[in-house]
Design a protein around this motif. Structure first.
Motif, PDB file in Angstrom:
ATOM      1  N   LEU A 112       0.630  -0.826   0.055  1.00  0.00           N
ATOM      2  CA  LEU A 112       0.091  -0.143  -0.132  1.00  0.00           C
ATOM      3  C   LEU A 112       0.777   1.137  -0.224  1.00  0.00           C
ATOM      4  O   LEU A 112       0.626   2.327  -0.321  1.00  0.00           O
ATOM      5  CB  LEU A 112      -1.001   0.136   1.332  1.00  0.00           C
ATOM      6  CG  LEU A 112      -1.912  -1.447   0.862  1.00  0.00           C
ATOM      7  CD1 LEU A 112      -2.954  -0.937   2.477  1.00  0.00           C
ATOM      8  CD2 LEU A 112      -3.014  -0.609  -0.257  1.00  0.00           C
ATOM      9  N   GLU A 113       2.136   0.737   0.288  1.00  0.00           N
ATOM     10  CA  GLU A 113       2.916   2.138   0.457  1.00  0.00           C
ATOM     11  C   GLU A 113       3.199   3.167  -0.765  1.00  0.00           C
ATOM     12  O   GLU A 113       2.589   4.363  -0.951  1.00  0.00           O
ATOM     13  CB  GLU A 113       4.201   2.254   0.707  1.00  0.00           C
ATOM     14  CG  GLU A 113       4.452   1.555   2.338  1.00  0.00           C
ATOM     15  CD  GLU A 113       5.619   1.734   2.862  1.00  0.00           C
ATOM     16  OE1 GLU A 113       6.782   2.200   2.563  1.00  0.00           O
ATOM     17  OE2 GLU A 113       6.066   1.484   4.211  1.00  0.00           O
ATOM     18  N   PRO A 114       3.880   2.534  -2.394  1.00  0.00           N
ATOM     19  CA  PRO A 114       3.687   3.205  -3.365  1.00  0.00           C
ATOM     20  C   PRO A 114       2.288   4.121  -3.721  1.00  0.00           C
ATOM     21  O   PRO A 114       2.382   4.771  -4.372  1.00  0.00           O
ATOM     22  CB  PRO A 114       3.878   1.835  -4.089  1.00  0.00           C
ATOM     23  CG  PRO A 114       3.823   0.821  -3.592  1.00  0.00           C
ATOM     24  CD  PRO A 114       3.688   1.033  -2.333  1.00  0.00           C
ATOM     25  N   VAL A 115       0.908   3.036  -3.734  1.00  0.00           N
ATOM     26  CA  VAL A 115      -0.107   3.557  -3.345  1.00  0.00           C
ATOM     27  C   VAL A 115      -1.256   4.894  -2.909  1.00  0.00           C
ATOM     28  O   VAL A 115      -0.778   6.448  -3.819  1.00  0.00           O
ATOM     29  CB  VAL A 115      -1.083   2.426  -3.167  1.00  0.00           C
ATOM     30  CG1 VAL A 115      -2.511   2.847  -4.052  1.00  0.00           C
ATOM     31  CG2 VAL A 115      -0.943   1.509  -3.886  1.00  0.00           C
ATOM     32  N   LEU A 116       0.218   5.079  -1.745  1.00  0.00           N
ATOM     33  CA  LEU A 116      -0.138   6.300  -0.967  1.00  0.00           C
ATOM     34  C   LEU A 116       0.812   7.005  -1.458  1.00  0.00           C
ATOM     35  O   LEU A 116      -0.131   8.238  -1.217  1.00  0.00           O
ATOM     36  CB  LEU A 116      -0.126   5.852   0.715  1.00  0.00           C
ATOM     37  CG  LEU A 116       0.085   6.968   1.475  1.00  0.00           C
ATOM     38  CD1 LEU A 116      -1.325   7.997   1.362  1.00  0.00           C
ATOM     39  CD2 LEU A 116       0.479   6.852   2.948  1.00  0.00           C
ATOM     40  N   GLU A 117       2.144   6.722  -1.879  1.00  0.00           N
ATOM     41  CA  GLU A 117       3.145   8.154  -2.692  1.00  0.00           C
ATOM     42  C   GLU A 117       2.448   8.571  -3.588  1.00  0.00           C
ATOM     43  O   GLU A 117       1.928   9.938  -3.883  1.00  0.00           O
ATOM     44  CB  GLU A 117       4.404   7.220  -2.735  1.00  0.00           C
ATOM     45  CG  GLU A 117       4.861   6.975  -0.852  1.00  0.00           C
ATOM     46  CD  GLU A 117       6.220   5.927  -1.477  1.00  0.00           C
ATOM     47  OE1 GLU A 117       6.346   6.054  -2.311  1.00  0.00           O
ATOM     48  OE2 GLU A 117       6.811   5.800  -0.365  1.00  0.00           O
TER      49      GLU A 117
END
Length: 224
Positions: A112-117
């Motif tokens: 989920l980190e790259p999605v949030l970024e």
């Protein structure tokens, strides 16, 4: 609970199930625009008598535009909420619930980190944060946006501007290499707080499908 397959022709079941309030009705994504409009008009006249012709037309156009967008995005399940507005009892209030999946970009230990970024970098009108549900850590996104060039009930394009708010819950299906998106969107902005609360209640029902849940094609089987 609602059981969904990955595609209308797929026998591989979507691994999560959920329950919707009784006012939701499944959307036939395979129907043509005129058929959808006719069915919705019958439902409106039956469940919300007394709406003016202008109100009926607004709901029909908003619904058609929403369905066209969902089809473009590859939605695998959709349902429409219809009720009277708590703010204006003489007006109808409508929202669309949808489920779709997207391929996960690469393999990440924290998917989920790259999605949030990406959301924080590219979507100016969106706010996103993590939330922990029974199924695990999810990403919740609230977005306020305006879109042009929707379609009429007849399928013809127009240059009308539409103002839509949406709340999404994104969950990684790591074993499938996909992200699952649960979304609730509406143009009835005066009822937005009520829809946020409704989505929160829906999210409490999302869980992994049990082995004894019967697989089906796209359908809506609600607890009531």
């Amino acid at each position: 609970m609602t059981v969904v397959t990955d595609t209308p022709n797929s026998q591989r079941r979507f691994p999560l199930v959920f329950a919707l309030p009784a006012q939701f009705r499944p959307v036939d994504l395979s129907a043509d625009a005129a058929t959808r409009a006719s069915r919705l008009q019958e439902q409106l006249e039956s469940s919300l008598p007394g709406l003016s012709g202008e109100q009926l037309l607004h709901v029909l156009l908003a619904n058609q535009y929403s369905v066209e967008r969902m089809l473009d995005e590859g939605v695998i399940y959709a349902a429409t909420f219809l009720g009277r507005s708590d703010r204006d009892p003489n007006a109808a209030s409508m929202a669309q619930f949808s489920v779709l999946t997207r391929k996960m970009a690469g393999h990440h230990r924290q998917p989920l980190e790259p999605v949030l970024e990406s959301i924080r970098r590219e979507r100016e009108n969106a706010e996103a944060q993590y939330v922990d549900l029974e199924i695990g850590r999810c990403l919740v996104v609230m977005e306020d946006d305006r879109f042009s060039n929707p379609v009429r009930v007849t399928g013809e394009p127009t240059d009308t501007m539409r103002h839509v708010r949406q709340i999404q819950v994104i969950f990684p299906l790591v074993d499938r290499g996909k992200l699952a998106f649960f979304a609730l969107s509406t143009e009835c902005l005066w009822d937005w707080d009520d829809y946020v609360a409704m989505m929160a209640e829906i999210c409490k029902t999302i869980r992994w499908a049990e082995s004894d849940d019967e697989p089906s094609t796209i359908s809506n089987v609600l607890d009531g």
